[in-house]
Design a protein around this motif. Structure first.
Motif, PDB file in Angstrom:
ATOM      1  N   ASP A 173       0.828  -1.203   0.000  1.00  0.00           N
ATOM      2  CA  ASP A 173       0.000   0.000   0.000  1.00  0.00           C
ATOM      3  C   ASP A 173       0.865   1.257   0.000  1.00  0.00           C
ATOM      4  OD1 ASP A 173      -2.688  -1.118   0.160  1.00  0.00           O
ATOM      5  OD2 ASP A 173      -2.138  -1.779   2.167  1.00  0.00           O
ATOM      6  N   VAL A 174       1.951   1.223   0.752  1.00  0.00           N
ATOM      7  CA  VAL A 174       2.839   2.384   0.837  1.00  0.00           C
ATOM      8  C   VAL A 174       3.517   2.643  -0.510  1.00  0.00           C
ATOM      9  CG1 VAL A 174       4.858   3.367   1.999  1.00  0.00           C
ATOM     10  CG2 VAL A 174       3.210   1.993   3.305  1.00  0.00           C
ATOM     11  N   ILE A 175       4.014   1.594  -1.124  1.00  0.00           N
ATOM     12  CA  ILE A 175       4.660   1.732  -2.433  1.00  0.00           C
ATOM     13  C   ILE A 175       3.648   2.201  -3.474  1.00  0.00           C
ATOM     14  CG2 ILE A 175       5.787   0.457  -4.299  1.00  0.00           C
ATOM     15  CD1 ILE A 175       7.029  -1.341  -2.100  1.00  0.00           C
ATOM     16  N   PHE A 176       2.453   1.618  -3.446  1.00  0.00           N
ATOM     17  CA  PHE A 176       1.385   2.021  -4.359  1.00  0.00           C
ATOM     18  C   PHE A 176       1.059   3.498  -4.197  1.00  0.00           C
ATOM     19  CE2 PHE A 176      -3.235   2.809  -4.669  1.00  0.00           C
ATOM     20  CZ  PHE A 176      -3.451   2.529  -6.006  1.00  0.00           C
ATOM     21  N   SER A 177       1.006   3.976  -2.958  1.00  0.00           N
ATOM     22  CA  SER A 177       0.665   5.379  -2.697  1.00  0.00           C
ATOM     23  C   SER A 177       1.694   6.317  -3.294  1.00  0.00           C
ATOM     24  CB  SER A 177       0.549   5.610  -1.183  1.00  0.00           C
ATOM     25  OG  SER A 177      -0.467   4.816  -0.621  1.00  0.00           O
ATOM     26  N   LEU A 178       2.972   6.020  -3.069  1.00  0.00           N
ATOM     27  CA  LEU A 178       4.002   6.903  -3.607  1.00  0.00           C
ATOM     28  C   LEU A 178       3.973   6.912  -5.132  1.00  0.00           C
ATOM     29  CD1 LEU A 178       7.481   7.700  -2.416  1.00  0.00           C
ATOM     30  CD2 LEU A 178       7.283   6.838  -4.750  1.00  0.00           C
ATOM     31  N   GLU A 179       3.855   5.749  -5.733  1.00  0.00           N
ATOM     32  CA  GLU A 179       3.898   5.686  -7.191  1.00  0.00           C
ATOM     33  C   GLU A 179       2.668   6.347  -7.810  1.00  0.00           C
ATOM     34  OE1 GLU A 179       4.487   1.547  -7.977  1.00  0.00           O
ATOM     35  OE2 GLU A 179       6.656   1.643  -7.570  1.00  0.00           O
ATOM     36  N   LEU A 180       1.488   6.173  -7.193  1.00  0.00           N
ATOM     37  CA  LEU A 180       0.276   6.782  -7.729  1.00  0.00           C
ATOM     38  C   LEU A 180       0.313   8.297  -7.570  1.00  0.00           C
ATOM     39  CD1 LEU A 180      -2.522   6.407  -8.978  1.00  0.00           C
ATOM     40  CD2 LEU A 180      -3.441   6.141  -6.656  1.00  0.00           C
ATOM     41  N   LEU A 181       0.739   8.782  -6.404  1.00  0.00           N
ATOM     42  CA  LEU A 181       0.816  10.228  -6.190  1.00  0.00           C
ATOM     43  C   LEU A 181       1.869  10.863  -7.085  1.00  0.00           C
ATOM     44  CD1 LEU A 181       0.487  10.220  -2.301  1.00  0.00           C
ATOM     45  CD2 LEU A 181      -1.195  11.118  -3.921  1.00  0.00           C
ATOM     46  N   ARG A 182       2.952  10.153  -7.314  1.00  0.00           N
ATOM     47  CA  ARG A 182       3.997  10.680  -8.202  1.00  0.00           C
ATOM     48  C   ARG A 182       3.492  10.770  -9.640  1.00  0.00           C
ATOM     49  NH1 ARG A 182       9.704   7.700  -8.143  1.00  0.00           N
ATOM     50  NH2 ARG A 182       8.372   5.947  -8.756  1.00  0.00           N
ATOM     51  N   LEU A 223       9.204  14.103   3.800  1.00  0.00           N
ATOM     52  CA  LEU A 223       8.058  14.242   2.919  1.00  0.00           C
ATOM     53  C   LEU A 223       7.392  12.891   2.680  1.00  0.00           C
ATOM     54  CD1 LEU A 223       9.523  16.735   0.288  1.00  0.00           C
ATOM     55  CD2 LEU A 223       8.015  17.249   2.203  1.00  0.00           C
ATOM     56  N   ILE A 224       8.193  11.849   2.553  1.00  0.00           N
ATOM     57  CA  ILE A 224       7.624  10.516   2.408  1.00  0.00           C
ATOM     58  C   ILE A 224       6.943  10.103   3.715  1.00  0.00           C
ATOM     59  CG2 ILE A 224       8.177   8.077   2.047  1.00  0.00           C
ATOM     60  CD1 ILE A 224      10.322   8.963   0.087  1.00  0.00           C
ATOM     61  N   GLY A 225       7.555  10.470   4.844  1.00  0.00           N
ATOM     62  CA  GLY A 225       6.933  10.174   6.134  1.00  0.00           C
ATOM     63  C   GLY A 225       5.592  10.855   6.309  1.00  0.00           C
ATOM     64  N   LEU A 226       5.383  11.988   5.641  1.00  0.00           N
ATOM     65  CA  LEU A 226       4.123  12.731   5.732  1.00  0.00           C
ATOM     66  C   LEU A 226       3.186  12.467   4.563  1.00  0.00           C
ATOM     67  CD1 LEU A 226       5.513  16.153   6.992  1.00  0.00           C
ATOM     68  CD2 LEU A 226       4.152  14.514   8.290  1.00  0.00           C
ATOM     69  N   MET A 227       3.535  11.519   3.713  1.00  0.00           N
ATOM     70  CA  MET A 227       2.722  11.184   2.543  1.00  0.00           C
ATOM     71  C   MET A 227       1.448  10.447   2.957  1.00  0.00           C
ATOM     72  SD  MET A 227       3.934   8.543  -0.460  1.00  0.00           S
ATOM     73  CE  MET A 227       4.125   7.184   0.708  1.00  0.00           C
ATOM     74  N   PRO A 228       0.300  10.787   2.365  1.00  0.00           N
ATOM     75  CA  PRO A 228      -0.925  10.031   2.675  1.00  0.00           C
ATOM     76  C   PRO A 228      -0.813   8.595   2.162  1.00  0.00           C
ATOM     77  CG  PRO A 228      -1.294  11.481   0.804  1.00  0.00           C
ATOM     78  CD  PRO A 228       0.060  11.843   1.361  1.00  0.00           C
ATOM     79  N   ILE A 229      -1.277   7.658   2.965  1.00  0.00           N
ATOM     80  CA  ILE A 229      -1.238   6.249   2.569  1.00  0.00           C
ATOM     81  C   ILE A 229      -2.619   5.829   2.086  1.00  0.00           C
ATOM     82  CG2 ILE A 229      -0.717   3.896   3.288  1.00  0.00           C
ATOM     83  CD1 ILE A 229       1.687   5.882   3.162  1.00  0.00           C
ATOM     84  N   LEU A 230      -2.683   5.379   0.830  1.00  0.00           N
ATOM     85  CA  LEU A 230      -3.932   5.024   0.169  1.00  0.00           C
ATOM     86  C   LEU A 230      -4.071   3.502   0.091  1.00  0.00           C
ATOM     87  CD1 LEU A 230      -3.392   7.477  -2.826  1.00  0.00           C
ATOM     88  CD2 LEU A 230      -4.748   7.929  -0.779  1.00  0.00           C
ATOM     89  N   PRO A 231      -5.295   2.987   0.167  1.00  0.00           N
ATOM     90  CA  PRO A 231      -5.492   1.537   0.085  1.00  0.00           C
ATOM     91  C   PRO A 231      -5.428   1.054  -1.365  1.00  0.00           C
ATOM     92  CG  PRO A 231      -7.606   2.634   0.395  1.00  0.00           C
ATOM     93  CD  PRO A 231      -6.553   3.707   0.432  1.00  0.00           C
ATOM     94  N   LYS A 232      -4.476   0.197  -1.669  1.00  0.00           N
ATOM     95  CA  LYS A 232      -4.331  -0.293  -3.033  1.00  0.00           C
ATOM     96  C   LYS A 232      -5.575  -1.054  -3.468  1.00  0.00           C
ATOM     97  CE  LYS A 232      -1.198  -2.987  -5.977  1.00  0.00           C
ATOM     98  NZ  LYS A 232       0.072  -3.775  -6.013  1.00  0.00           N
ATOM     99  N   HIS A 233      -6.177  -1.804  -2.545  1.00  0.00           N
ATOM    100  CA  HIS A 233      -7.311  -2.654  -2.892  1.00  0.00           C
ATOM    101  C   HIS A 233      -8.598  -1.857  -3.132  1.00  0.00           C
ATOM    102  CE1 HIS A 233      -7.887  -2.017   1.440  1.00  0.00           C
ATOM    103  NE2 HIS A 233      -9.175  -2.250   1.217  1.00  0.00           N
TER     104      HIS A 233
END
Length: 634
Positions: A173-182, A223-233
């Motif tokens: 989920d964390v990796i998905f969030s960074l890649e999607l937001l980027r 900044l990554i520590g403050l990134m919103p975490i989104l549910p991949k599913h």
């Protein structure tokens, strides 16, 4: 050991109003506490590099002030009662509940991912302590590990962390969030921040490691520590960049409930919230329901407050604060007015001059316009002397360059840009223009005309014209009728030197659309300040942001010295280098005269119905709304 990193990012909506406290004393106290605090190791966690131990927190400079296992943040009341409803209000509208994309970025409902009302629906890996300049402690991540060069960072996810639908939060989920937001997040934020992340990988069962192209941006781990975490599913990556009114799933203490576009938005407590017992959450999220109402204008909104239709009313209008809080609920004690000090720099409120327009391209023209705002007249006649004149983008703090000679470190940073800073700003002798308060100080008018003539303007009759005979005229775009009297006062003074400044007040939707597309001559806006300015400065002032739709570079600045100072401040390894870079940036911005500075309030002003209350201790950042609670009866 525990390494430093942090970010001062405000997402969307109305900036928090600043207040006054002893900045120097505060920053020394918290810096000393961080340096004195011993780094405590955490066992049984993935190690990203040899010889280092994961930590419970990280700071931009120095070490976290609070030890591992601390009980609660000092500005939260762990015994605060739970229950009840709190109502907020905003001027404007909303047409989306996705706060992370550029579409509808300025008309997304408040309270979802919100610097003022709290991150109620979505959460980040770590959370900021508002009693330190910039320090993060574990939330979704229960530890962090980072090498000294900050070329990577590894977070370990708390095994209890889960989304509101009960699904666990995973490294995926964390990796998905960074890649999607980027890829699809607001281009002036996430793609810019995360472009140097070269590798994202799962480490063990609960770890996730991000590797960077280099460690130049020492704020990036924060900044990554403050990134919103989104549910991949539960997130459709294909349509993520589109506005939506469909309730979104996060891991926060509240879930989206009632959605009435443009009228009302209601959040409901998640009874199964996973993080309610964490130390960083003790004393937070105390209401069962958060209700947010929207009003067309400030006057109708204030009338709603007077009737008790919402509970909390931050105030920034001195006239209203001094003259209009005399309704029955105030006189009988059901509504209280509070002036709350804080230790933040005061930031900048001003008229942003859009240098994309030809009439504002010359710095001498902008300097003349700055001279022609008669603060003394405005403060006396419109605000009963309640304001102070702003002269710096980090006013009333150790980060301000105003009245301070440049240090050797600042001079070294600015040496490649010999024309970027006014000599008087460099040696600390520059002061903003002070008038006699008459609204037409002849001495000031003559000095401003000299600057205008040097920039190629000339008087033709009673009109100021350029070399081709075109009159100097522009429009001040406003979003609130309460701003009109300030703009009109400015326009009256400008007319004395032959400049025509008209005002236009438009509805919230049109205003946000025009601002997002830089379709204006001048706007009245603000730039909040923090004790740890960082990558957000790029979004406000960098050359890259000047042509990026939706960025906060309202003035269209394209100055290599600004770019270099921003790079220096995010790369600073120590407090001394950091302060030097921030002050040097302040000097370049002051010298560029991109903004006609207005004024600031010495305190945060807020009125509340006594049905809600707050902890006695406030943070360095002032009041913290997510720590408020329903007042105890009796």
């Amino acid at each position: 050991g525990c390494q430093a990193a942090t970010a001062g990012v405000f997402f969307g909506g109305t900036p928090a109003h600043a207040g006054k406290a002893e900045e120097i004393t505060m920053s020394k106290r918290f810096l000393a506490a961080r340096i004195a605090c011993a780094l405590l190791a955490m066992a049984a966690l993935p190690v990203a590099h040899a010889g280092a131990e994961p930590s419970h927190g990280m700071a931009m400079h120095g070490e976290p002030a609070l030890p591992k296992g601390f009980d609660h943040f000092p500005y939260a009341d762990p015994d605060a009662p739970k229950g009840g409803t709190i109502g907020y209000a905003f001027q404007g509208t909303y047409d989306s509940v996705n706060p992370f994309i550029v579409k509808s970025a300025t008309t997304t409902s408040r309270g979802i991912w919100d610097a003022s009302l709290g991150n109620n629906v979505f959460e980040s890996l770590m959370v900021r302590n508002r009693d330190e300049a910039f320090t993060l402690y574990g939330l979704i991540a229960d530890s962090v590990d980072m090498p000294d060069d900050r070329a990577s960072v590894t977070f370990t996810i708390n095994p209890a962390a889960k989304f509101s639908d009960g699904q666990p939060i995973t490294p995926e989920d964390v990796i998905f969030s960074l890649e999607l937001l980027r890829e699809k997040g607001r281009p002036n934020l996430y793609p810019t921040w995360f472009k140097t992340v070269t590798k994202s990988e799962k480490v063990g069962e609960r770890g996730v490691k991000f590797t960077f192209a280099n460690g130049d941006n020492r704020e990036l781990p924060m900044l990554i520590g403050l990134m919103p975490i989104l549910p991949k599913h539960a997130t459709d990556a294909e349509t993520f960049d589109q506005s939506t009114l469909k309730p979104m799933i996060g891991s926060g203490p509240y879930v989206m409930d009632t959605i009435r576009p443009g009228e009302q938005f209601i959040l409901k407590r998640n009874p199964d919230y996973w993080g309610k017992d964490l130390n960083v959450k003790r004393g937070f999220d105390n209401f069962d329901v958060i209700r947010i109402d929207y009003y067309r204008d400030r006057n109708s909104m204030f009338e709603g407050f007077k009737k008790g239709l919402y509970d909390v009313n931050p105030e920034s209008d001195p006239s209203r604060w001094l003259e209009s809080y005399n309704f029955p609920a105030v006189t009988d004690g059901r509504v209280v007015k509070e002036a709350i000090p804080n230790g933040l720099p005061k930031g900048m409120l001003g008229f942003a001059l859009n240098t994309r327009r030809a009439q504002f391209a010359d710095v001498r023209t902008r300097k003349a316009l700055e001279m022609l705002f008669d603060f003394e007249w405005v403060n006396k006649n419109l605000f009963s002397g309640a304001y102070s004149l702003n002269a710096s983008f980090s006013q009333d703090s150790t980060l301000s360059a105003f009245g301070v000679p440049a240090s050797a470190a600042e001079k070294a940073l600015l040496a490649p840009f010999p024309d970027a800073v006014d000599p008087a700003v460099m040696d600390g002798t520059w002061k903003p223009t002070v008038s006699d308060g008459s609204g037409g100080d002849r001495k000031v008018l003559r000095a401003a005309l000299e600057e205008l003539r040097a920039a190629g303007w000339r008087l033709e009759g009673n009109k100021l014209v350029d070399a081709s005979g075109q009159p100097f005229a522009f429009e001040i775009l406003l979003q609130d009728a309460s701003q009109e009297r300030i703009a009109s006062a400015f326009g009256r003074t400008l007319s004395r030197v032959g400049i025509t400044a008209t005002t236009r007040t438009v509805d919230a939707t049109q205003y946000q659309r025009r601002v997002q597309n830089f379709d204006y001559d001048v706007i009245m806006t603000s730039w909040p300040a923090s004790l740890s300015p960082g990558s957000e400065q790029s979004n406000r002032w960098s050359s890259a942001a000047a042509d990026m739709m939706g960025s906060f570079n309202y003035v269209g600045a394209k100055e290599p010295a600004i770019d270099a100072m921003i790079a220096a401040l995010v790369a600073a390894r120590g407090q001394e280098d950091f302060v030097a870079a921030v002050r040097a940036l302040d000097r370049v911005l002051i010298s560029g005269h991109y903004v006609v500075p207005l004024y600031y309030l010495p305190d945060q002003w807020v009125a509340r119905w006594t049905t809600v209350d707050h902890p006695k201790t406030q943070s360095v950042y002032g009041y913290t709304l997510p720590t408020w609670y329903a007042a105890k009866k009796g």
